[in-house]
Motif scaffolding. Structure first.
Motif, PDB file in Angstrom:
ATOM      1  N   GLN A 116      19.818 -14.762  35.145  1.00 43.14           N
ATOM      2  CA  GLN A 116      20.943 -15.006  36.041  1.00 43.14           C
ATOM      3  C   GLN A 116      22.163 -15.502  35.264  1.00 43.14           C
ATOM      4  N   ARG A 117      21.920 -16.348  34.269  1.00 45.80           N
ATOM      5  CA  ARG A 117      23.029 -16.815  33.429  1.00 45.80           C
ATOM      6  C   ARG A 117      23.657 -15.653  32.664  1.00 45.80           C
ATOM      7  N   ARG A 118      22.838 -14.713  32.226  1.00 42.82           N
ATOM      8  CA  ARG A 118      23.365 -13.548  31.512  1.00 42.82           C
ATOM      9  C   ARG A 118      24.253 -12.721  32.423  1.00 42.82           C
ATOM     10  N   LEU A 119      23.861 -12.545  33.684  1.00 40.33           N
ATOM     11  CA  LEU A 119      24.712 -11.801  34.616  1.00 40.33           C
ATOM     12  C   LEU A 119      26.062 -12.494  34.770  1.00 40.33           C
ATOM     13  N   VAL A 120      26.040 -13.810  34.964  1.00 37.82           N
ATOM     14  CA  VAL A 120      27.289 -14.560  35.099  1.00 37.82           C
ATOM     15  C   VAL A 120      28.127 -14.430  33.830  1.00 37.82           C
ATOM     16  N   SER A 121      27.500 -14.569  32.674  1.00 38.91           N
ATOM     17  CA  SER A 121      28.217 -14.485  31.400  1.00 38.91           C
ATOM     18  C   SER A 121      28.873 -13.122  31.221  1.00 38.91           C
ATOM     19  N   GLU A 122      28.151 -12.061  31.556  1.00 33.94           N
ATOM     20  CA  GLU A 122      28.707 -10.715  31.435  1.00 33.94           C
ATOM     21  C   GLU A 122      29.871 -10.506  32.411  1.00 33.94           C
ATOM     22  N   ALA A 123      29.714 -10.995  33.635  1.00 32.22           N
ATOM     23  CA  ALA A 123      30.791 -10.856  34.618  1.00 32.22           C
ATOM     24  C   ALA A 123      32.051 -11.588  34.164  1.00 32.22           C
ATOM     25  N   LEU A 124      31.875 -12.774  33.608  1.00 32.78           N
ATOM     26  CA  LEU A 124      33.026 -13.543  33.113  1.00 32.78           C
ATOM     27  C   LEU A 124      33.630 -12.913  31.853  1.00 32.78           C
ATOM     28  N   ARG A 125      32.828 -12.197  31.100  1.00 34.30           N
ATOM     29  CA  ARG A 125      33.334 -11.537  29.885  1.00 34.30           C
ATOM     30  C   ARG A 125      34.271 -10.382  30.240  1.00 34.30           C
ATOM     31  N   VAL A 126      33.870  -9.574  31.237  1.00 30.71           N
ATOM     32  CA  VAL A 126      34.650  -8.357  31.519  1.00 30.71           C
ATOM     33  C   VAL A 126      35.711  -8.567  32.590  1.00 30.71           C
ATOM     34  N   GLY A 127      35.629  -9.668  33.342  1.00 28.62           N
ATOM     35  CA  GLY A 127      36.590  -9.903  34.418  1.00 28.62           C
ATOM     36  C   GLY A 127      37.376 -11.181  34.234  1.00 28.62           C
ATOM     37  N   ARG A 128      38.623 -11.150  34.619  1.00 28.82           N
ATOM     38  CA  ARG A 128      39.457 -12.352  34.538  1.00 28.82           C
ATOM     39  C   ARG A 128      39.136 -13.339  35.658  1.00 28.82           C
ATOM     40  N   ARG A 129      38.687 -12.800  36.799  1.00 31.27           N
ATOM     41  CA  ARG A 129      38.290 -13.625  37.933  1.00 31.27           C
ATOM     42  C   ARG A 129      36.975 -13.084  38.483  1.00 31.27           C
ATOM     43  N   LEU A 130      36.279 -13.930  39.253  1.00 31.42           N
ATOM     44  CA  LEU A 130      34.935 -13.556  39.702  1.00 31.42           C
ATOM     45  C   LEU A 130      34.712 -14.012  41.138  1.00 31.42           C
ATOM     46  N   PHE A 131      34.065 -13.141  41.918  1.00 31.90           N
ATOM     47  CA  PHE A 131      33.648 -13.446  43.286  1.00 31.90           C
ATOM     48  C   PHE A 131      32.211 -12.974  43.415  1.00 31.90           C
ATOM     49  N   LEU A 132      31.282 -13.919  43.451  1.00 36.67           N
ATOM     50  CA  LEU A 132      29.856 -13.595  43.409  1.00 36.67           C
ATOM     51  C   LEU A 132      29.155 -14.264  44.584  1.00 36.67           C
ATOM     52  N   THR A 133      28.343 -13.502  45.313  1.00 39.95           N
ATOM     53  CA  THR A 133      27.640 -14.053  46.467  1.00 39.95           C
ATOM     54  C   THR A 133      26.136 -13.927  46.299  1.00 39.95           C
ATOM     55  N   THR A 134      25.423 -14.813  46.997  1.00 35.43           N
ATOM     56  CA  THR A 134      23.958 -14.777  46.994  1.00 35.43           C
ATOM     57  C   THR A 134      23.467 -15.512  48.232  1.00 35.43           C
ATOM     58  N   PRO A 135      22.301 -15.148  48.761  1.00 37.40           N
ATOM     59  CA  PRO A 135      21.763 -15.901  49.902  1.00 37.40           C
ATOM     60  C   PRO A 135      21.525 -17.367  49.535  1.00 37.40           C
ATOM     61  N   ASN A 136      21.712 -18.216  50.499  1.00 35.19           N
ATOM     62  CA  ASN A 136      21.563 -19.660  50.308  1.00 35.19           C
ATOM     63  C   ASN A 136      20.092 -20.057  50.449  1.00 35.19           C
ATOM     64  N   ARG A 137      19.490 -20.558  49.379  1.00 36.77           N
ATOM     65  CA  ARG A 137      18.085 -20.955  49.425  1.00 36.77           C
ATOM     66  C   ARG A 137      17.843 -22.073  50.440  1.00 36.77           C
ATOM     67  N   LEU A 138      18.852 -22.855  50.755  1.00 33.10           N
ATOM     68  CA  LEU A 138      18.685 -23.964  51.686  1.00 33.10           C
ATOM     69  C   LEU A 138      18.760 -23.529  53.146  1.00 33.10           C
ATOM     70  N   PHE A 139      19.125 -22.268  53.393  1.00 31.88           N
ATOM     71  CA  PHE A 139      19.149 -21.757  54.767  1.00 31.88           C
ATOM     72  C   PHE A 139      17.713 -21.495  55.207  1.00 31.88           C
ATOM     73  N   PRO A 140      17.328 -21.875  56.424  1.00 38.88           N
ATOM     74  CA  PRO A 140      15.909 -21.818  56.794  1.00 38.88           C
ATOM     75  C   PRO A 140      15.311 -20.423  56.945  1.00 38.88           C
ATOM     76  N   ILE A 141      16.127 -19.401  57.100  1.00 38.46           N
ATOM     77  CA  ILE A 141      15.608 -18.032  57.196  1.00 38.46           C
ATOM     78  C   ILE A 141      15.994 -17.277  55.939  1.00 38.46           C
ATOM     79  N   GLU A 142      15.008 -16.635  55.321  1.00 40.89           N
ATOM     80  CA  GLU A 142      15.259 -15.868  54.101  1.00 40.89           C
ATOM     81  C   GLU A 142      15.763 -14.481  54.507  1.00 40.89           C
ATOM     82  N   VAL A 143      16.922 -14.091  54.011  1.00 43.31           N
ATOM     83  CA  VAL A 143      17.604 -12.921  54.560  1.00 43.31           C
ATOM     84  C   VAL A 143      16.950 -11.591  54.199  1.00 43.31           C
ATOM     85  N   HIS A 144      16.224 -11.530  53.100  1.00 38.17           N
ATOM     86  CA  HIS A 144      15.587 -10.265  52.724  1.00 38.17           C
ATOM     87  C   HIS A 144      14.354  -9.979  53.575  1.00 38.17           C
TER      88      HIS A 144
END
Length: 203
Positions: A116-144
């Motif tokens: 996951q850190r590698r994905l973030v690092s690559e995104a920050l390398r190629v982009g000047r700004r970043l907008f990244l989303t993911t399901p919230n583990r603290l939400f009681p229903i798992e979205v998948h």
């Protein structure tokens, strides 16, 4: 439309509105969408909100979409969008190639924290700004899986529950809380908690 798809559609609309409000792209802004799918919006047996960004972004001709598939079906559906087949952990672009990198609900699928850190690092390398989303583990229903509370169990118990529910693929998910998502970034990041979803913004 299934209830799960209706909830996902509402969530994705909210995320796109947040993207437009926070990053304020223009017709000149170049965007990389990391994690495009071969299925089109509302197509097939999967979620009816796939490729929502390509369907609704105002300037699709400024978008490059990256995915794991060969992209032929994607390119037929979205001829204005440039498609590149590639790995989100090793993006095939020079540094600073894009004004913005957008990634919706991909990071929880790539593996454990180091990947996951590698994905973030690559995104920050190629982009000047970043907008990244993911399901919230603290939400009681798992979205998948649409299962309540199971993702809060210890891994062995959760995996047994996923098998019993016919959701074995969920064993490969690595969900993130606001704190663990923020920890993947080497510098300043804003975490926006939308309840069901977390958004990491670097601007």
């Amino acid at each position: 439309m299934r209830l799960a798809d209706a909830i996902s559609l509402r969530s994705r609309r909210r995320k796109l509105e947040l993207f437009l409000d926070e990053l304020r792209p223009t017709a000149e802004t170049t965007v990389l969408d990391v994690g495009a799918d071969e299925l089109a919006f509302g197509e097939g047996d999967g979620c009816a909100t796939l490729n929502f960004f390509e369907e609704h972004y105002p300037w699709p001709e400024r978008v490059t979409a990256l995915g794991l598939h060969d992209g032929r079906a994607f390119s037929r559906r979205y001829p204005q969008v440039r498609y590149v087949q590639g790995d989100a952990l090793q993006l095939p672009f020079p540094g600073g190639s894009f004004d913005v990198v957008f990634s919706n609900a991909v990071i929880e699928h790539v593996g454990a924290r180091e990947r996951q850190r590698r994905l973030v690092s690559e995104a920050l390398r190629v982009g000047r700004r970043l907008f990244l989303t993911t399901p919230n583990r603290l939400f009681p229903i798992e979205v998948h899986t649409h299962l309540p509370l199971v993702h809060w169990l210890p891994a062995p118990a959760a995996h047994r529950a996923y098998d019993l529910a016919g959701k074995s693929d969920a064993k490969d998910l690595h969900l993130l809380s606001p704190r663990s998502l923020a920890s993947l970034f080497p510098g300043r990041v804003r975490i926006v908690n939308l309840g069901l979803t977390l958004v990491a913004i670097v601007d």
